[in-house]
Design a protein around this motif. Structure first.
Motif, PDB file in Angstrom:
ATOM      1  N   ALA A  60      39.033  32.083  51.350  1.00 12.19           N
ATOM      2  CA  ALA A  60      38.677  32.256  49.838  1.00 12.19           C
ATOM      3  C   ALA A  60      38.345  33.591  49.661  1.00 12.19           C
ATOM      4  O   ALA A  60      38.716  34.204  48.484  1.00 12.19           O
ATOM      5  CB  ALA A  60      37.152  31.787  49.794  1.00 12.19           C
ATOM      6  N   LEU A  61      38.114  34.449  50.661  1.00 16.21           N
ATOM      7  CA  LEU A  61      37.867  36.032  50.156  1.00 16.21           C
ATOM      8  C   LEU A  61      39.032  36.898  50.904  1.00 16.21           C
ATOM      9  O   LEU A  61      38.923  38.070  50.625  1.00 16.21           O
ATOM     10  CB  LEU A  61      36.396  36.362  51.106  1.00 16.21           C
ATOM     11  CG  LEU A  61      35.175  35.776  50.442  1.00 16.21           C
ATOM     12  CD1 LEU A  61      34.017  36.047  51.146  1.00 16.21           C
ATOM     13  CD2 LEU A  61      35.063  36.030  48.825  1.00 16.21           C
ATOM     14  N   PRO A 195      38.424  47.578  38.748  1.00 19.06           N
ATOM     15  CA  PRO A 195      38.054  46.388  39.604  1.00 19.06           C
ATOM     16  C   PRO A 195      38.515  45.232  38.465  1.00 19.06           C
ATOM     17  O   PRO A 195      38.563  45.223  37.540  1.00 19.06           O
ATOM     18  CB  PRO A 195      36.959  46.401  39.953  1.00 19.06           C
ATOM     19  CG  PRO A 195      36.178  47.254  38.831  1.00 19.06           C
ATOM     20  CD  PRO A 195      37.007  48.305  38.443  1.00 19.06           C
ATOM     21  N   ASP A 196      38.904  44.136  39.309  1.00 21.07           N
ATOM     22  CA  ASP A 196      39.488  42.975  38.408  1.00 21.07           C
ATOM     23  C   ASP A 196      38.516  41.813  38.938  1.00 21.07           C
ATOM     24  O   ASP A 196      38.814  40.692  39.845  1.00 21.07           O
ATOM     25  CB  ASP A 196      40.974  42.605  39.037  1.00 21.07           C
ATOM     26  CG  ASP A 196      41.389  41.488  38.411  1.00 21.07           C
ATOM     27  OD1 ASP A 196      40.884  41.025  37.609  1.00 21.07           O
ATOM     28  OD2 ASP A 196      42.468  40.886  38.913  1.00 21.07           O
ATOM     29  N   PRO A 197      37.025  41.641  38.625  1.00 24.14           N
ATOM     30  CA  PRO A 197      36.263  40.857  38.830  1.00 24.14           C
ATOM     31  C   PRO A 197      36.931  39.228  38.659  1.00 24.14           C
ATOM     32  O   PRO A 197      36.571  38.474  39.652  1.00 24.14           O
ATOM     33  CB  PRO A 197      35.166  41.138  38.143  1.00 24.14           C
ATOM     34  CG  PRO A 197      35.486  41.767  37.072  1.00 24.14           C
ATOM     35  CD  PRO A 197      36.661  42.650  37.499  1.00 24.14           C
ATOM     36  N   LEU A 198      37.439  38.999  37.378  1.00 21.07           N
ATOM     37  CA  LEU A 198      37.977  37.579  37.003  1.00 21.07           C
ATOM     38  C   LEU A 198      38.969  37.166  38.179  1.00 21.07           C
ATOM     39  O   LEU A 198      38.985  36.055  38.435  1.00 21.07           O
ATOM     40  CB  LEU A 198      38.379  37.768  35.720  1.00 21.07           C
ATOM     41  CG  LEU A 198      39.151  36.524  35.196  1.00 21.07           C
ATOM     42  CD1 LEU A 198      38.001  35.320  35.024  1.00 21.07           C
ATOM     43  CD2 LEU A 198      39.814  36.449  33.853  1.00 21.07           C
ATOM     44  N   GLY A 199      39.965  38.101  38.549  1.00 20.59           N
ATOM     45  CA  GLY A 199      40.933  37.797  39.440  1.00 20.59           C
ATOM     46  C   GLY A 199      40.215  37.415  40.997  1.00 20.59           C
ATOM     47  O   GLY A 199      40.700  36.350  41.529  1.00 20.59           O
ATOM     48  N   ALA A 200      39.226  37.957  41.056  1.00 22.39           N
ATOM     49  CA  ALA A 200      38.535  37.910  42.423  1.00 22.39           C
ATOM     50  C   ALA A 200      37.884  36.625  42.483  1.00 22.39           C
ATOM     51  O   ALA A 200      37.854  35.698  43.403  1.00 22.39           O
ATOM     52  CB  ALA A 200      37.322  38.906  42.520  1.00 22.39           C
ATOM     53  N   ILE A 201      37.215  36.293  41.317  1.00 23.67           N
ATOM     54  CA  ILE A 201      36.432  34.830  41.090  1.00 23.67           C
ATOM     55  C   ILE A 201      37.519  33.714  41.245  1.00 23.67           C
ATOM     56  O   ILE A 201      37.231  32.747  41.845  1.00 23.67           O
ATOM     57  CB  ILE A 201      35.461  34.743  40.055  1.00 23.67           C
ATOM     58  CG1 ILE A 201      34.618  35.861  40.004  1.00 23.67           C
ATOM     59  CG2 ILE A 201      35.081  33.371  39.336  1.00 23.67           C
ATOM     60  CD1 ILE A 201      33.876  36.212  38.756  1.00 23.67           C
ATOM     61  N   GLY A 206      40.071  29.002  43.773  1.00 25.70           N
ATOM     62  CA  GLY A 206      41.056  28.393  43.883  1.00 25.70           C
ATOM     63  C   GLY A 206      41.272  28.276  45.329  1.00 25.70           C
ATOM     64  O   GLY A 206      42.068  27.051  45.899  1.00 25.70           O
ATOM     65  N   MET A 207      41.362  29.178  46.099  1.00 25.70           N
ATOM     66  CA  MET A 207      41.660  29.153  47.653  1.00 25.70           C
ATOM     67  C   MET A 207      40.629  28.301  48.335  1.00 25.70           C
ATOM     68  O   MET A 207      41.190  27.499  49.084  1.00 25.70           O
ATOM     69  CB  MET A 207      41.748  30.626  48.287  1.00 25.70           C
ATOM     70  CG  MET A 207      42.862  31.544  47.842  1.00 25.70           C
ATOM     71  SD  MET A 207      44.370  30.791  47.923  1.00 25.70           S
ATOM     72  CE  MET A 207      44.451  30.484  49.627  1.00 25.70           C
ATOM     73  N   THR A 208      39.399  28.178  47.823  1.00 22.80           N
ATOM     74  CA  THR A 208      38.492  27.519  48.726  1.00 22.80           C
ATOM     75  C   THR A 208      38.841  25.910  48.464  1.00 22.80           C
ATOM     76  O   THR A 208      38.701  25.188  49.003  1.00 22.80           O
ATOM     77  CB  THR A 208      37.064  27.799  47.969  1.00 22.80           C
ATOM     78  OG1 THR A 208      36.577  29.163  48.300  1.00 22.80           O
ATOM     79  CG2 THR A 208      35.948  26.731  48.725  1.00 22.80           C
ATOM     80  N   ASN A 389      50.177  38.230  52.557  1.00 25.62           N
ATOM     81  CA  ASN A 389      51.012  37.660  53.657  1.00 25.62           C
ATOM     82  C   ASN A 389      50.243  36.775  54.536  1.00 25.62           C
ATOM     83  O   ASN A 389      50.558  35.782  54.854  1.00 25.62           O
ATOM     84  CB  ASN A 389      51.584  39.021  54.525  1.00 25.62           C
ATOM     85  CG  ASN A 389      51.901  38.295  55.861  1.00 25.62           C
ATOM     86  OD1 ASN A 389      52.612  37.400  55.971  1.00 25.62           O
ATOM     87  ND2 ASN A 389      51.413  39.220  56.963  1.00 25.62           N
ATOM     88  N   SER A 390      48.585  37.307  54.915  1.00 19.48           N
ATOM     89  CA  SER A 390      47.803  36.554  55.835  1.00 19.48           C
ATOM     90  C   SER A 390      47.513  35.156  54.952  1.00 19.48           C
ATOM     91  O   SER A 390      47.399  34.021  55.514  1.00 19.48           O
ATOM     92  CB  SER A 390      46.936  37.310  56.349  1.00 19.48           C
ATOM     93  OG  SER A 390      47.268  38.250  56.606  1.00 19.48           O
ATOM     94  N   THR A 391      47.377  35.195  53.676  1.00 23.27           N
ATOM     95  CA  THR A 391      47.111  33.918  52.862  1.00 23.27           C
ATOM     96  C   THR A 391      47.943  32.913  52.758  1.00 23.27           C
ATOM     97  O   THR A 391      47.819  31.822  53.310  1.00 23.27           O
ATOM     98  CB  THR A 391      46.662  34.367  51.369  1.00 23.27           C
ATOM     99  OG1 THR A 391      45.589  35.284  51.457  1.00 23.27           O
ATOM    100  CG2 THR A 391      45.944  33.346  50.549  1.00 23.27           C
ATOM    101  N   ILE A 392      49.211  33.471  52.745  1.00 29.12           N
ATOM    102  CA  ILE A 392      50.481  32.450  52.501  1.00 29.12           C
ATOM    103  C   ILE A 392      50.578  31.807  53.999  1.00 29.12           C
ATOM    104  O   ILE A 392      50.698  30.594  54.039  1.00 29.12           O
ATOM    105  CB  ILE A 392      51.744  33.311  52.208  1.00 29.12           C
ATOM    106  CG1 ILE A 392      51.506  33.833  50.857  1.00 29.12           C
ATOM    107  CG2 ILE A 392      53.041  32.418  52.321  1.00 29.12           C
ATOM    108  CD1 ILE A 392      52.622  34.605  50.509  1.00 29.12           C
ATOM    109  N   GLN A 393      50.350  32.591  55.012  1.00 31.89           N
ATOM    110  CA  GLN A 393      50.651  32.074  56.405  1.00 31.89           C
ATOM    111  C   GLN A 393      49.520  31.077  56.684  1.00 31.89           C
ATOM    112  O   GLN A 393      49.782  29.943  57.417  1.00 31.89           O
ATOM    113  CB  GLN A 393      50.608  32.840  57.314  1.00 31.89           C
ATOM    114  CG  GLN A 393      52.081  33.980  57.335  1.00 31.89           C
ATOM    115  CD  GLN A 393      52.109  34.648  58.438  1.00 31.89           C
ATOM    116  OE1 GLN A 393      52.124  34.069  59.772  1.00 31.89           O
ATOM    117  NE2 GLN A 393      52.148  35.788  58.534  1.00 31.89           N
TER     118      GLN A 393
END
Length: 493
Positions: A60-61, A195-201, A206-208, A389-393
């Motif tokens: 998620a993070l 910063p991009d807080p909306l993108g982070a949220i 989404g990833m969680t 890269n790490s997220t995709i893997q």
């Protein structure tokens, strides 16, 4: 960079040490679950959360952590991550109830999310183009060593001490890495942007949801979590393409080296994801290995990977990343093909040969793929690029565990004789626990057949990855960083 840092190889040792602590922790935990569950009184749901709390927070993070490392400093992010990881490991060591261990694992996931993108991003900023491939090969080799050596170390620690030792071992490694980072490592960061807080949220939500969907896939598709994942990630992509200060520069996918390497690695990780899960059961339940012997069975894979990492780094300079990735993945596919042909009669020799071939292919392909991918990331976005890269893997590995686990589970159930009880149909472990020789023989045959199907699928996925790499990737002329400030054309989305 124009001037090589004279301490760069010592810095690489620190980066490898930081990566090693993450990889080993995840692998030693697999052998610690039985005594841990018995000591803490953990039920099946508790065990699932002990395993899943880490990966949920980590996935998620990861993108947010990569973006923060670019903004506030990659060394700083890595040190904070190591401190969180080491401190949470100490808490996990002396946990007395499941909820304490679950909370500690979640904090370890936060620490891991800060560590992982920082290591690769620091690597590509410390080493120039002429040495980066060797550094990548060493980093990949250490990660593979941790992957294979983790179960062996875990078995030894549990045999000599107690299950808490699998967490306690993280503490001195984290402390040593922090001290070395403070003394040796220069700070690096990208330009300060809004910063991009909306993108982070959106990315975190989404990833969680996506990871949870994959975790639950063997038990059935969770439509609510899938809907949340699709909605959040779709809005995230749209937002990142429209905002003037995106958290993740999706323009990276415009580069054929980045996109080709990324999706090839994803397909490979789908095949690799279920490797340990499936093969360790075959070694213990079908061939009768002890947990320690099962861990040692992966030594040929580690040796081959270490040897061919070095060879791959040398050959890659001559023939280019594209053919190194394609050729190495072809060798990996042959390794999975050999694993698909394993049987109880073949024994450990054929297993060792198959794993050696698999490790050789990975040693040839993976450093070239990661080098091609990271070589396209502009220094300003090194942290979030490596996190991407790490997220995709991670998604590929999670999908592989879920999908191949389902293939083996359903294949095993279907392969059991009609007269077998419901308990015998659940898993090979449950079937062997009944102590009935006829049922045990049938279970071993059913599991071996199901495993063959799973590894055949893995071989097909790796072949697809090799073809994709050869078609999409270009040679060295394409290994130029993307201009992340350049808007992405509609045709390129």
């Amino acid at each position: 960079m124009n001037t090589r840092d004279p301490r760069r190889w010592l810095i690489l040792v620190v980066l490898c040490l930081s990566t090693l602590v993450l990889v080993i922790d995840n692998m030693v935990l697999t052998v610690a679950i039985p005594p841990m569950a018995a000591d803490l009184g953990a039920d099946v749901q508790d065990i699932q959360w002990i395993l899943d709390s880490y990966i949920l927070v980590f996935a998620a993070l990861l993108l947010t952590a990569g973006s923060l490392s670019d903004r506030y400093g990659r060394r700083r992010a890595m040190i904070v991550g190591l401190a969180l990881f080491g401190g949470a490991s100490l808490v996990a060591t002396f946990a007395t109830e499941p909820v304490q261990l679950i909370a500690a694992r979640a904090v370890m996931g936060l620490g891991g999310a800060l560590i992982m993108p920082s290591t690769l991003s620091i690597l590509i900023t410390v080493f120039d183009d002429t040495e980066r491939r060797k550094a990548m090969a060493a980093w990949s080799a250490v990660a593979t060593l941790g992957l294979v050596g983790g179960p062996v170390l875990g078995g030894a620690l549990i045999a000599w001490f107690w299950w808490g030792a699998v967490f306690l071992i993280n503490v001195p490694i984290a402390v040593l890495a922090i001290i070395a980072a403070v003394v040796l490592m220069p700070e690096s960061k990208g330009p300060r942007t809004k910063p991009d807080p909306l993108g982070a949220i959106l990315s975190a939500a989404g990833m969680t949801a996506l990871v949870w969907t994959l975790i639950e896939l063997p038990h059935g598709l969770s439509w609510p979590s899938l809907a949340v994942a699709v909605a959040c990630l779709a809005v995230f992509v749209i937002w990142e393409l429209r905002t003037p200060h995106p958290m993740v520069p999706l323009t990276l996918f415009r580069n054929r080296a980045f996109s080709g390497a990324s999706f090839s690695l994803t397909l490979v990780q789908i095949g690799n994801g279920g490797l340990l899960l499936v093969l360790t059961q075959f070694l213990q339940y079908v061939l009768g290995y002890s947990p320690t012997q099962a861990g040692l069975a992966f030594v040929p894979m580690a040796l081959a990977s270490l040897t061919f990492n070095t060879l791959g780094a040398t050959l890659g300079k001559r023939i280019g990343n594209r053919f190194m990735v394609g050729g190495g993945l072809g060798v990996m596919a042959a390794g999975f093909g050999l694993l698909a042909g394993l049987s109880a009669e073949a024994g450990g020799v054929m297993t060792a040969v198959a794993l050696f071939v698999l490790g050789a292919g990975g040693g040839l392909a993976m450093p070239a793929a990661i080098s091609a991918l990271m070589g396209t990331i502009p220094p300003a976005h090194a942290g979030v690029g490596s996190a991407l890269n790490s997220t995709i893997q991670q998604m590929g590995a999670a999908l592989g565990i879920a999908a191949l686990g389902s293939v083996v589970s359903s294949g095993f159930t279907a392969g059991m004789p009609a007269g077998a009880t419901e308990q015998a149909r659940r898993s090979i472990g449950d079937a062997l626990a009944l102590g009935e020789p006829a049922i045990a023989d049938a279970a071993r045959q059913a599991f071996t057949s199901a495993m063959s199907s799973a590894f055949t699928i893995s071989a097909g996925g790796v072949v697809a990855a090799a073809v994709l790499a050869l078609i999409v990737m270009r040679d060295r002329s394409d290994d130029t960083p993307v201009d992340a400030a350049k808007p992405l054309a509609a045709a390129e989305v």
